[in-house]
Design an enzyme around this catalytic site. Structure first.
Site, PDB file in Angstrom:
ATOM      1  N   ASP A  74       0.799  -1.224   0.000  1.00 13.96           N
ATOM      2  CA  ASP A  74       0.000   0.000   0.000  1.00 13.96           C
ATOM      3  C   ASP A  74       0.831   1.272   0.000  1.00 13.96           C
ATOM      4  OD1 ASP A  74       0.842  -0.418   2.600  1.00 13.96           O
ATOM      5  OD2 ASP A  74      -1.151  -0.279   3.502  1.00 13.96           O
ATOM      6  N   ASP A 453       3.978   1.031  13.539  1.00 11.55           N
ATOM      7  CA  ASP A 453       3.281  -0.239  13.780  1.00 11.55           C
ATOM      8  C   ASP A 453       4.032  -1.245  14.644  1.00 11.55           C
ATOM      9  OD1 ASP A 453       1.097   0.588  12.363  1.00 11.55           O
ATOM     10  OD2 ASP A 453       1.348  -0.778  10.682  1.00 11.55           O
TER      11      ASP A 453
END
Length: 741
Positions: A74, A453
């Protein structure tokens, strides 16, 4: 980790530009060269190995070439699988600073009749502030590319990014390509992607805020298009087809209702002439709570519901078992054999279901799965254990090996060769969004990193994923701060988004951690950058919410046991410690263009130099190692500034007109000042530079094949190895370069 990193946070789609008749004519671009290679700059660039860490949104095996596959991400570009080497080769590292929006890959297409041909649809965001999309086309499997810039926007990092593929080579004519867009309908090219026009006769009406065409798939000589803005009822179809490439029609009898609101992916079984379609009640990857799987016998038009398990039950602890369906892949060798994946199944964890009888019965591959994540230990999630997956929308079955299945998650690619034993199939694919880097002057590790993350990592080696995985006690999602005491390098502090605390300290250089005994209340909602002074006796913690709201900073002099507010510190600023004098801290107020300093270890701050560039929170203030009061300010397109009197005055550096981030490393032989590394512009090109003479002159050390899009977050040299530099990217992990010897 249920939420994407801040850099990935999808923004609601805004209005899109109208489709023009054709795109601009193609333009050649620099070749993408497999890493590691020696660049024209005299530097060798490689990834610091972490292993994945980002959302792999699509995997595509070539139907005609054994061992050839492609993957898309992405925000981190596209890759080609090298089966002989067992690793992924990056294909889009040549995209530079101005093309940062093209590092998100919306779709991939291959030509079954011409194995060398591969196509990429690029564009990370469809918002008004983002650039338009582009199509790259290659005749040599991505070794070199030609490019067509589109006049529409694509959204590889927006909702629905795990759907697809939205790009397809027409099964009747290799010169014809189809491209589904989110807000501008269906596009068609008749010259192998060189030019594009709106496809005539496509009946669905584009919306400025919808999903548009979510997939294109060939079924024999027909093409099917999934439409993400319908609900399957009369007049709002979610599946269309064309038999001749000109006339389109809504497919009769298609599934309707909440569970079939958005088609996600489709796959065609050429043996049984059946099209399998997965559905969900939202585009995903988040937000799905219902879904289904249906198949269409294309010869008769008969539909069947073959959903493995209906969402909506309860788990053993009583939680609602809600989810959608995502990936679907048929076995090219065995009729009626295919796999589908659940998505957004948090209560009972996502799985891949497999059938060998066309969907009459299914087996959950999760139930017998045995995982080996020794190659990427961070997948244990601190003291937890590997999860089968989440955000499973990329799913592929090797057309030459029925038991070779690969699926993507929000952090990695898992693969199996026997349907039972699974391991990451991720070598060479690095998608981390990097936020902080420290290269310690002593100790085992040459690098500590703060990542989106997956928190903070201690890199014992640059060529292997950190053995300790994510820093635990506590485990963070995204890191927001990382700092080391200059005169006491064994002491390191970190901050970030965590469920069990937002700050921690280490007394062994970052190997092990302990949470602060207390933290300000605001820390849980807005953890921001953190700093420690030269001897580690004082901590300054600034607080910024992910939405940009700034809060008062706090100070601790007892290693995080108690905290007090610093009213004189500019809200949201990044604290910078003087590396030689523990009584000195600095802060740059980007709102006013003012440098503030503290002479009492952060207890109070007063203004020094003013009239500096303002209005952008991404200005970077750094202190030269081993010196007191030697400050450098990267002011983006306003250039580079330096102070040698602790911020009382600044002078503009004449050797560059733009500076985005700057750091220091070991001095060159015979030099009495550290090497300086910069992402900036000395001429017309934004690139990575090194200076060995206090920024009087610069040498470019990357090249056109190694650019990685946006690289303006952090650059830092190694204080122990002259010429080695570590570079943060926003989707291609940590790059490190070394001079050729």
């Amino acid at each position: 980790m249920r939420t994407p990193r801040l850099s990935r946070r999808a923004v609601l789609a805004g209005s899109a530009a109208a489709v023009a008749a054709t795109a601009v004519s193609s333009a050649a671009v620099s070749p993408a060269v497999a890493a590691p290679v020696a660049g024209a700059s005299g530097y060798r660039w490689r990834n610091v190995v972490v292993g994945g860490t980002g959302f792999v949104t699509g995997v595509l095996f070539h139907p005609s070439v054994r061992g050839l596959a492609y993957a898309r991400t992405d925000i981190g570009g596209a890759y080609r699988w090298d089966d002989r080497a067992g690793r992924w080769t990056p294909l889009t590292d040549h995209l530079g600073w101005d093309d940062w929006n093209l590092l998100g890959v919306e779709a991939i297409a291959v030509d079954p009749a011409h194995p060398g041909r591969v196509y990429l649809a690029l564009g990370t965001y469809a918002q008004s502030w983002a650039g338009n999309g582009a199509v790259l086309r290659s005749e040599d499997r991505g070794a070199t590319w030609s490019r067509t810039d589109l006049d529409v926007k694509l959204g590889a990092n927006e909702d629905g990014r795990g759907a697809g593929e939205r790009l397809l080579v027409d099964p009747r004519d290799s010169d014809t390509l189809w491209l589904g867009t989110r807000h501008d309908g269906l596009l068609k090219s008749t010259d192998r992607g060189a030019t594009w026009a709106a496809a005539s006769g496509f009946p669905a009406k584009a919306s400025p805020s919808g999903q548009g065409v979510v997939f294109l798939v060939a079924a024999g000589r027909a093409v099917y298009a999934g439409w993400g803005d319908g609900d399957g009822t009369s007049g709002t179809a979610n599946l269309y087809r064309t038999a001749d490439g000109t006339a389109w029609e809504a497919v009769p009898g298609q599934p309707s209702g909440t569970a079939a609101k958005v088609p996600i992916r489709a796959a065609y079984d050429r043996h049984t002439r059946e099209l399998y379609v997965t559905y969900a009640n939202a585009p995903g990857p988040n937000g799905q709570s219902d879904g289904s799987v249906h198949k269409l016998r294309t010869a008769t038009g008969k539909w069947a519901d073959v959903t493995p398990v209906r969402p909506g039950g309860t788990t053993g602890d009583g939680s609602a078992d809600t989810f959608g369906y995502g990936g679907v892949a048929v076995d090219a060798r065995r009729p009626g054999t295919l796999a589908v994946s659940t998505n957004n199944r948090w209560a009972d964890v996502d799985t891949v279901y497999r059938t060998t009888n066309g969907g009459r019965t299914w087996t959950s591959l999760k139930d017998a799965a045995v995982f080996d994540v020794s190659e990427t230990p961070y997948l244990k999630w601190g003291d937890d254990k590997p999860k089968f997956g989440w955000w499973i929308q990329a799913l592929a079955v090797d057309p030459y090996d029925s038991k070779h299945i690969v699926y993507g998650t929000g952090a990695t690619l898992y693969g199996t060769r026997d349907l039972k034993r699974w391991a990451p199939q991720i070598r060479g694919l690095e998608e981390t969004a990097v936020r902080q880097l420290i290269s310690p002057p002593v100790g085992e590790a040459h690098l500590l990193s703060g990542l989106g993350d997956i928190g903070v990592m201690y890199h014992e080696r640059l060529t292997a994923s950190p053995a300790r995985g994510m820093a635990a006690n506590p485990v963070f999602g995204s890191a927001t701060g990382l700092a080391q005491a200059a005169a006491r390098p064994s002491y390191v502090v970190r901050a970030g988004w965590g469920d069990n605390g937002n700050g921690a300290c280490s007394n062994d250089g970052g190997r092990t951690w302990a949470p602060f005994e207390a933290q300000p209340d605001i820390a849980k909602d807005a953890p921001g950058p953190i700093a420690t002074n030269a001897d580690g006796s004082a901590l300054l913690w600034s607080f910024v919410h992910w939405d940009g709201t700034k809060y008062a900073a706090h100070r601790s002099t007892d290693n995080g046991t108690t905290w007090s507010e610093i009213s004189s510190f500019p809200k949201g600023a990044t604290p910078v410690a003087d590396p030689a004098d523990p009584t000195l801290f600095y802060a740059y107020d980007t709102d006013t263009g003012t440098l503030l300093a503290s002479t009492d270890s952060g207890l109070s701050f007063t203004a020094r130099a003013g009239g500096l560039p303002s209005g952008d929170a991404q200005f970077k203030l750094v202190a030269a190692p081993g010196r007191s009061g030697d400050l450098w300010l990267s002011a983006k397109w306003n250039g580079l500034y330096r102070s040698t009197d602790g911020g009382a005055s600044f002078s503009k550096v004449a050797s560059c007109w733009a500076s985005y981030t700057l750091g220091f490393g070991k001095a060159a032989d015979g030099a009495d000042y550290p090497a300086i590394y910069q992402v900036g512009s000395t001429d017309t090109i934004t690139a990575v530079y090194r200076s060995d003479d206090e920024a009087k002159t610069w040498t470019r050390i990357n090249d056109d094949a190694h650019q990685w899009g946006w690289t303006g977050e952090v650059v830092v040299g190694d204080p122990r190895v002259y010429g080695r530099v570590y570079l943060a990217t926003n989707g291609r992990g940590i790059q490190y370069g070394e001079p050729l010897r």
